[in-house]
Design a protein around this motif. Structure first.
Motif, PDB file in Angstrom:
ATOM      1  N   ILE A 198       0.940  -1.126   0.183  1.00 15.25           N
ATOM      2  CA  ILE A 198      -0.029  -0.016   0.171  1.00 15.25           C
ATOM      3  C   ILE A 198       0.938   1.218  -0.116  1.00 15.25           C
ATOM      4  CG2 ILE A 198      -1.890   1.374   1.237  1.00 15.25           C
ATOM      5  CD1 ILE A 198      -2.801  -1.367   2.299  1.00 15.25           C
ATOM      6  N   LEU A 199       2.137   1.215   0.800  1.00 15.97           N
ATOM      7  CA  LEU A 199       2.857   2.499   1.105  1.00 15.97           C
ATOM      8  C   LEU A 199       3.498   2.668  -0.707  1.00 15.97           C
ATOM      9  CD1 LEU A 199       4.429   4.461   2.236  1.00 15.97           C
ATOM     10  CD2 LEU A 199       6.186   2.727   2.922  1.00 15.97           C
ATOM     11  N   SER A 200       3.838   1.543  -1.105  1.00 14.12           N
ATOM     12  CA  SER A 200       4.441   1.894  -2.393  1.00 14.12           C
ATOM     13  C   SER A 200       3.484   2.482  -3.466  1.00 14.12           C
ATOM     14  CB  SER A 200       5.090   0.556  -3.105  1.00 14.12           C
ATOM     15  OG  SER A 200       4.198  -0.315  -3.291  1.00 14.12           O
ATOM     16  N   SER A 201       2.317   1.908  -3.430  1.00 14.14           N
ATOM     17  CA  SER A 201       1.353   2.458  -4.491  1.00 14.14           C
ATOM     18  C   SER A 201       0.867   4.012  -3.923  1.00 14.14           C
ATOM     19  CB  SER A 201       0.058   1.583  -4.387  1.00 14.14           C
ATOM     20  OG  SER A 201      -0.784   1.722  -3.180  1.00 14.14           O
ATOM     21  N   GLN A 202       0.988   4.349  -2.660  1.00 17.75           N
ATOM     22  CA  GLN A 202       0.569   5.602  -2.496  1.00 17.75           C
ATOM     23  C   GLN A 202       1.727   6.671  -2.798  1.00 17.75           C
ATOM     24  OE1 GLN A 202      -2.085   6.929  -0.806  1.00 17.75           O
ATOM     25  NE2 GLN A 202      -2.995   4.930  -1.162  1.00 17.75           N
ATOM     26  N   MET A 203       3.001   6.108  -2.856  1.00 16.92           N
ATOM     27  CA  MET A 203       4.109   7.022  -3.233  1.00 16.92           C
ATOM     28  C   MET A 203       4.608   6.849  -4.819  1.00 16.92           C
ATOM     29  SD  MET A 203       7.044   6.015  -0.111  1.00 16.92           S
ATOM     30  CE  MET A 203       7.983   7.371  -0.721  1.00 16.92           C
ATOM     31  N   GLY A 204       3.800   6.123  -5.318  1.00 20.34           N
ATOM     32  CA  GLY A 204       4.011   6.190  -6.895  1.00 20.34           C
ATOM     33  C   GLY A 204       5.504   5.168  -7.060  1.00 20.34           C
ATOM     34  N   ALA A 205       5.793   4.311  -6.089  1.00 21.09           N
ATOM     35  CA  ALA A 205       6.911   3.428  -6.268  1.00 21.09           C
ATOM     36  C   ALA A 205       6.344   2.211  -6.593  1.00 21.09           C
ATOM     37  CB  ALA A 205       7.523   3.586  -4.952  1.00 21.09           C
ATOM     38  N   SER A 206       7.512   1.431  -7.190  1.00 18.74           N
ATOM     39  CA  SER A 206       7.226  -0.100  -7.619  1.00 18.74           C
ATOM     40  C   SER A 206       8.026  -0.821  -6.496  1.00 18.74           C
ATOM     41  CB  SER A 206       8.085  -0.441  -9.074  1.00 18.74           C
ATOM     42  OG  SER A 206       7.325   0.357  -9.930  1.00 18.74           O
ATOM     43  N   LEU A 207       7.150  -2.013  -6.287  1.00 17.41           N
ATOM     44  CA  LEU A 207       7.791  -2.979  -5.168  1.00 17.41           C
ATOM     45  C   LEU A 207       8.595  -3.997  -5.568  1.00 17.41           C
ATOM     46  CD1 LEU A 207       6.787  -3.036  -2.048  1.00 17.41           C
ATOM     47  CD2 LEU A 207       5.431  -4.806  -2.668  1.00 17.41           C
ATOM     48  N   LEU A 208       9.720  -4.245  -5.373  1.00 15.92           N
ATOM     49  CA  LEU A 208      10.671  -5.387  -5.656  1.00 15.92           C
ATOM     50  C   LEU A 208      11.027  -6.231  -4.553  1.00 15.92           C
ATOM     51  CD1 LEU A 208      14.164  -4.774  -7.466  1.00 15.92           C
ATOM     52  CD2 LEU A 208      13.681  -6.539  -6.141  1.00 15.92           C
ATOM     53  N   VAL A 209      10.538  -7.613  -4.585  1.00 12.91           N
ATOM     54  CA  VAL A 209      10.554  -8.465  -3.485  1.00 12.91           C
ATOM     55  C   VAL A 209      11.675  -9.394  -4.146  1.00 12.91           C
ATOM     56  CG1 VAL A 209       9.733 -10.289  -2.715  1.00 12.91           C
ATOM     57  CG2 VAL A 209       8.142  -8.386  -3.153  1.00 12.91           C
ATOM     58  N   GLU A 210      12.633  -9.348  -3.181  1.00 10.09           N
ATOM     59  CA  GLU A 210      13.923 -10.129  -3.211  1.00 10.09           C
ATOM     60  C   GLU A 210      13.917 -11.479  -2.579  1.00 10.09           C
ATOM     61  OE1 GLU A 210      17.793  -8.563  -1.776  1.00 10.09           O
ATOM     62  OE2 GLU A 210      16.929  -7.719   0.301  1.00 10.09           O
ATOM     63  N   GLY A 211      14.792 -12.361  -2.653  1.00 13.64           N
ATOM     64  CA  GLY A 211      14.897 -13.504  -1.938  1.00 13.64           C
ATOM     65  C   GLY A 211      13.853 -14.519  -2.411  1.00 13.64           C
ATOM     66  N   VAL A 212      13.227 -14.320  -3.411  1.00 14.20           N
ATOM     67  CA  VAL A 212      12.131 -15.468  -3.833  1.00 14.20           C
ATOM     68  C   VAL A 212      13.101 -16.684  -4.364  1.00 14.20           C
ATOM     69  CG1 VAL A 212      10.234 -15.791  -5.596  1.00 14.20           C
ATOM     70  CG2 VAL A 212      10.777 -13.392  -4.814  1.00 14.20           C
ATOM     71  N   GLU A 213      12.761 -17.855  -3.639  1.00 14.10           N
ATOM     72  CA  GLU A 213      13.509 -18.844  -3.640  1.00 14.10           C
ATOM     73  C   GLU A 213      12.450 -20.030  -4.224  1.00 14.10           C
ATOM     74  OE1 GLU A 213      15.555 -20.017  -0.379  1.00 14.10           O
ATOM     75  OE2 GLU A 213      16.989 -18.272  -0.520  1.00 14.10           O
ATOM     76  N   THR A 214      11.026 -19.935  -3.966  1.00 10.15           N
ATOM     77  CA  THR A 214      10.153 -21.153  -4.247  1.00 10.15           C
ATOM     78  C   THR A 214       8.927 -20.374  -5.043  1.00 10.15           C
ATOM     79  OG1 THR A 214       8.955 -20.912  -2.383  1.00 10.15           O
ATOM     80  CG2 THR A 214      10.753 -22.344  -2.454  1.00 10.15           C
ATOM     81  N   LYS A 215       8.241 -21.154  -5.895  1.00  4.24           N
ATOM     82  CA  LYS A 215       6.955 -20.669  -6.400  1.00  4.24           C
ATOM     83  C   LYS A 215       6.046 -20.153  -5.616  1.00  4.24           C
ATOM     84  CE  LYS A 215       7.645 -23.239 -10.736  1.00  4.24           C
ATOM     85  NZ  LYS A 215       7.347 -24.394 -11.525  1.00  4.24           N
ATOM     86  N   ARG A 216       6.117 -20.845  -4.394  1.00  2.76           N
ATOM     87  CA  ARG A 216       5.144 -20.292  -3.121  1.00  2.76           C
ATOM     88  C   ARG A 216       5.366 -18.851  -2.747  1.00  2.76           C
ATOM     89  NH1 ARG A 216       3.936 -23.115   2.884  1.00  2.76           N
ATOM     90  NH2 ARG A 216       2.044 -21.608   3.277  1.00  2.76           N
ATOM     91  N   GLU A 217       6.751 -18.722  -2.633  1.00  2.51           N
ATOM     92  CA  GLU A 217       7.290 -17.090  -2.403  1.00  2.51           C
ATOM     93  C   GLU A 217       6.787 -16.230  -3.449  1.00  2.51           C
ATOM     94  OE1 GLU A 217      10.665 -18.513   0.576  1.00  2.51           O
ATOM     95  OE2 GLU A 217      11.290 -17.956  -1.264  1.00  2.51           O
ATOM     96  N   LEU A 218       7.002 -16.770  -4.805  1.00  3.14           N
ATOM     97  CA  LEU A 218       6.685 -16.093  -6.081  1.00  3.14           C
ATOM     98  C   LEU A 218       5.113 -15.681  -5.977  1.00  3.14           C
ATOM     99  CD1 LEU A 218       7.038 -14.749  -8.869  1.00  3.14           C
ATOM    100  CD2 LEU A 218       6.660 -16.872  -9.689  1.00  3.14           C
ATOM    101  N   HIS A 219       4.240 -16.545  -5.569  1.00  2.00           N
ATOM    102  CA  HIS A 219       2.948 -16.051  -5.493  1.00  2.00           C
ATOM    103  C   HIS A 219       2.528 -15.160  -4.205  1.00  2.00           C
ATOM    104  CE1 HIS A 219       0.894 -19.007  -8.274  1.00  2.00           C
ATOM    105  NE2 HIS A 219       2.116 -19.310  -8.328  1.00  2.00           N
TER     106      HIS A 219
END
Length: 395
Positions: A198-219
């Motif tokens: 929510i914070l990123s959308s309010q600021m006009g920023a994109s969210l980058l999620v690191e440390g994605v190791e599994t498909k469950r974490e991707l979802h």
């Protein structure tokens, strides 16, 4: 060479490795994080401990980092595939270097290798910063004016505080990998991850999620609204850049699976709405709390199993009905909620307006329920004559 018995890597033994960052929008590699590696004794070691060691002087760390930075910028500048380069910089490095020299070396390197400034992402790393935040913000603005993108690393960790985020106004928020992993099994961290979305959308920023190791974490990243992802599910840091579409097939398949799951979930909500339509149309005669309760009691057996609470409000936010709450024994009624006002909830007024304009039910953002701590969404629809039905749905 040795300093305080700490081994310093020779420049000819160090080089940048590149971990791809993938856009979920295009399913292609859009950039790389540059990570230092020490090549020695036939092996490859991370330079992370070197840069985090307080016994190594800042000048020595900067010398090694700038050597790595120049190699990385030169490599990306020569690549036939235009890619963004994410460069990790400690706020103290940026602040002290500019205060001492009036120069930002990354900008000078970008000019030297004639790389498009929009390809450079200045990633402000997690670190306690003891300088003046206003001055740091002004210095960071010089990168932005040059054309670089500003990102903040490890959002949610100790030193990447909200004051720094608000002041620097980054275009990319990079979520601390521990939050992602804990959010899968812990409701509190799941709510925290959602709050950064929510914070990123309010600021006009994109969210980058690191440390994605599994498909469950991707979802999990997809549920959080990530635009970019990074992690071992795709690739560790490699010595070479990769084809932009290296992971497109796998991502397209997972996005289709995710989209299908979301479609099925919202279809269930539509079915709930359609199942209630007959009762809704017959309920326009509500004029008091008892009549509102009678409408809900007719609906109880028609709502989905994930509905944990039902109530009826007027357009000004005041609740007319009792609260009907599902528990292990069935449904219970609590009259104390009559005349409670919910206009303070962030979704309430906007949902009322949307229902009046679109003449159909609406669904709130995901949030954590105050009473149960469940992750829920609120489905609402008009009943006629200024009354509105609210269903709290556990997800």
């Amino acid at each position: 060479m040795q300093v305080k018995n700490i081994k310093i890597p020779p420049r000819h033994e160090i080089r940048p490795y590149y971990q791809p960052i993938i856009s979920l929008q295009s399913q292609e590699i859009i950039g790389y994080e540059s990570l230092g590696r020490w090549i020695r004794d036939g092996g490859v070691e991370s330079l992370g401990p070197f840069f985090q060691d307080p016994d190594i002087s800042e000048d020595m760390q900067l010398m090694i980092d700038r050597h790595l930075r120049e190699q990385a910028i030169e490599r990306v500048a020569e690549s036939p595939y235009p890619s963004k380069l994410f460069i990790n910089l400690k706020p103290s490095w940026i602040y002290r270097t500019y205060k001492r020299t009036g120069v930002l070396p990354t900008i000078e390197l970008a000019k030297k290798y004639q790389i498009d400034p929009s390809q450079i992402v200045i990633e402000i790393t997690e670190e306690e910063f003891k300088g003046q935040l206003q001055e740091l913000t002004w210095i960071i603005e010089l990168y932005r004016e040059f054309g670089c993108t500003i990102a903040i690393d490890d959002v949610g960790s100790g030193f990447s505080n909200l004051d720094r985020i608000a002041s620097l106004q980054p275009k990319i928020l990079k979520i601390d990998l521990n939050i992602l992993k804990k959010s899968i099994v812990h409701d509190g961290y799941r709510a925290l991850l959602q709050s950064f979305s929510i914070l990123s959308s309010q600021m006009g920023a994109s969210l980058l999620v690191e440390g994605v190791e599994t498909k469950r974490e991707l979802h999990t990243a997809l549920h959080a609204g990530a635009r970019y992802v990074q992690g071992f599910l795709f690739s560790q840091a490699e010595v070479d850049l990769q084809q932009p579409d290296a992971y497109k097939g796998m991502l397209a398949e997972e996005l289709q699976r995710f989209g299908q799951g979301q479609f099925e979930r919202y279809s269930q909500l539509l079915t709930v709405h359609e199942g209630l339509s007959t009762l809704i149309h017959s309920s326009a005669g509500i004029s008091n709390a008892d009549e509102a309760d009678a409408v809900l009691e007719q609906m109880i057996h028609n709502v989905s199993d994930n509905c944990i609470r039902m109530y009826i409000c007027q357009g000004d936010g005041y609740q007319t009905s009792s609260n009907y709450t599902r528990n292990e024994e069935g449904w219970s009624k609590n009259e104390s909620y009559r005349q409670a006002n919910w206009a303070w909830r962030p979704y309430f007024i906007s949902n009322i307006l949307m229902m009046n304009v679109q003449k159909q039910g609406t669904l709130s953002q995901v949030y954590t329920d105050l009473d149960t701590s469940y992750q829920i969404q609120t489905f609402s629809c008009a009943l006629g004559e200024g009354y509105y039905l609210f269903l709290d749905l556990m997800i």
